[in-house]
Design a protein around this motif. Sequence first.
Motif, PDB file in Angstrom:
ATOM      1  N   ALA A 115      49.295  44.951  48.987  1.00  0.00           N
ATOM      2  CA  ALA A 115      49.720  46.023  48.148  1.00  0.00           C
ATOM      3  C   ALA A 115      49.221  45.922  46.825  1.00  0.00           C
ATOM      4  CB  ALA A 115      51.262  46.221  48.367  1.00  0.00           C
ATOM      5  N   LEU A 116      49.328  44.610  46.340  1.00  0.00           N
ATOM      6  CA  LEU A 116      48.859  44.437  44.955  1.00  0.00           C
ATOM      7  C   LEU A 116      47.394  44.756  44.671  1.00  0.00           C
ATOM      8  CD1 LEU A 116      49.278  43.150  42.025  1.00  0.00           C
ATOM      9  CD2 LEU A 116      48.679  40.795  43.072  1.00  0.00           C
ATOM     10  N   LEU A 117      46.541  44.412  45.603  1.00  0.00           N
ATOM     11  CA  LEU A 117      45.182  44.896  45.740  1.00  0.00           C
ATOM     12  C   LEU A 117      44.903  46.260  45.598  1.00  0.00           C
ATOM     13  CD1 LEU A 117      43.686  42.030  47.881  1.00  0.00           C
ATOM     14  CD2 LEU A 117      43.707  41.900  45.598  1.00  0.00           C
ATOM     15  N   ALA A 118      45.711  46.899  46.403  1.00  0.00           N
ATOM     16  CA  ALA A 118      45.551  48.514  46.450  1.00  0.00           C
ATOM     17  C   ALA A 118      46.041  49.029  45.086  1.00  0.00           C
ATOM     18  CB  ALA A 118      46.449  48.758  47.691  1.00  0.00           C
ATOM     19  N   THR A 119      46.650  48.416  44.132  1.00  0.00           N
ATOM     20  CA  THR A 119      47.008  49.217  42.948  1.00  0.00           C
ATOM     21  C   THR A 119      45.842  49.192  41.975  1.00  0.00           C
ATOM     22  OG1 THR A 119      47.943  47.263  41.903  1.00  0.00           O
ATOM     23  CG2 THR A 119      49.549  48.486  43.288  1.00  0.00           C
ATOM     24  N   THR A 120      44.833  48.695  42.306  1.00  0.00           N
ATOM     25  CA  THR A 120      43.839  48.600  41.176  1.00  0.00           C
ATOM     26  C   THR A 120      42.639  49.227  41.681  1.00  0.00           C
ATOM     27  OG1 THR A 120      42.560  46.898  39.644  1.00  0.00           O
ATOM     28  CG2 THR A 120      43.013  46.401  41.927  1.00  0.00           C
ATOM     29  N   ASP A 121      41.888  49.665  40.786  1.00  0.00           N
ATOM     30  CA  ASP A 121      40.521  50.302  40.988  1.00  0.00           C
ATOM     31  C   ASP A 121      39.452  48.983  40.813  1.00  0.00           C
ATOM     32  OD1 ASP A 121      41.373  52.919  41.545  1.00  0.00           O
ATOM     33  OD2 ASP A 121      41.195  53.403  39.538  1.00  0.00           O
ATOM     34  N   ALA A 122      39.571  48.101  41.515  1.00  0.00           N
ATOM     35  CA  ALA A 122      38.883  47.022  41.166  1.00  0.00           C
ATOM     36  C   ALA A 122      37.345  46.999  41.300  1.00  0.00           C
ATOM     37  CB  ALA A 122      39.508  45.733  41.828  1.00  0.00           C
ATOM     38  N   ASP A 123      36.767  46.477  40.551  1.00  0.00           N
ATOM     39  CA  ASP A 123      35.334  46.550  40.738  1.00  0.00           C
ATOM     40  C   ASP A 123      34.710  45.027  41.031  1.00  0.00           C
ATOM     41  OD1 ASP A 123      34.988  45.156  38.342  1.00  0.00           O
ATOM     42  OD2 ASP A 123      34.498  47.135  37.209  1.00  0.00           O
ATOM     43  N   ASP A 124      33.573  44.898  41.272  1.00  0.00           N
ATOM     44  CA  ASP A 124      32.969  43.478  41.476  1.00  0.00           C
ATOM     45  C   ASP A 124      33.362  42.399  40.420  1.00  0.00           C
ATOM     46  OD1 ASP A 124      31.797  44.388  43.892  1.00  0.00           O
ATOM     47  OD2 ASP A 124      29.963  44.654  42.968  1.00  0.00           O
ATOM     48  N   SER A 125      33.842  42.810  39.317  1.00  0.00           N
ATOM     49  CA  SER A 125      33.990  41.783  38.304  1.00  0.00           C
ATOM     50  C   SER A 125      35.425  41.541  38.222  1.00  0.00           C
ATOM     51  CB  SER A 125      33.632  42.260  36.979  1.00  0.00           C
ATOM     52  OG  SER A 125      34.123  43.491  36.391  1.00  0.00           O
ATOM     53  N   SER A 126      36.187  42.134  39.040  1.00  0.00           N
ATOM     54  CA  SER A 126      37.687  41.973  38.844  1.00  0.00           C
ATOM     55  C   SER A 126      38.115  40.726  39.797  1.00  0.00           C
ATOM     56  CB  SER A 126      38.387  43.259  39.440  1.00  0.00           C
ATOM     57  OG  SER A 126      38.259  44.091  38.756  1.00  0.00           O
ATOM     58  N   ARG A 127      39.061  40.074  39.731  1.00  0.00           N
ATOM     59  CA  ARG A 127      39.569  38.877  40.098  1.00  0.00           C
ATOM     60  C   ARG A 127      41.048  38.871  40.353  1.00  0.00           C
ATOM     61  NH1 ARG A 127      37.930  37.991  35.229  1.00  0.00           N
ATOM     62  NH2 ARG A 127      39.554  36.925  33.892  1.00  0.00           N
TER      63      ARG A 127
END
Length: 192
Positions: free
Chosen positions: A176-188
């Motif tokens: 759920a935490l990962l779903a809250t972000t519009d993470a790209d390849d540079s996110s960690r």
Amino acid sequence: MSITFRIATPADDAPGPVAVINARQLAAFRRYLRDEGQRLGLSLLDPDADEERVLAYNFEARICPLAIAAIARVFDHDQAVIAVLDEAQFRGRRVLVWWYEADRSIRMRPSLTSDLGTELQLADSDAYALLAGLGLMTDGVGKIPIATVRDRLTNPAVRRRAAEDGITHDLERLNALLATTDADDSSRLEWA
């Protein structure tokens, strides 16, 4: 003790804007946040305590549900404060207010905490079990690319091991935490 998991971006590695505010502005800001929080039915201050000076001068505030122009009015439209508010809203973060002892000033900057406070905080034992279940080193501090975490979360062996270890709930919270972000390849994903 606990370990907090959060999403980090390259912007977190660079120093962000910092503004110096005065005690009058601080009091007005806290009052404004309480009024707006009551109007919206949200808790905008964390922690919300005026009794102890330490807590009154050291807190995080949600500002994303609010208009920057309205908040800026509290600070007499100070450009440094507007830069902090703008950066925090752009990144979907809270603002951090703290008392800087070296020069006794009150400062404000974008926080590392997401506006919604979606970070995952677990007791040490649960955090280590989660890390082990993901096949990661069970160190109290670390980071891993978001793509790698997502791959591991979809691995049937990880899901099976989580069920055996009784950490499926924590795995779902991490998902759920990962779903809250519009993470790209540079996110960690970082934990500490």
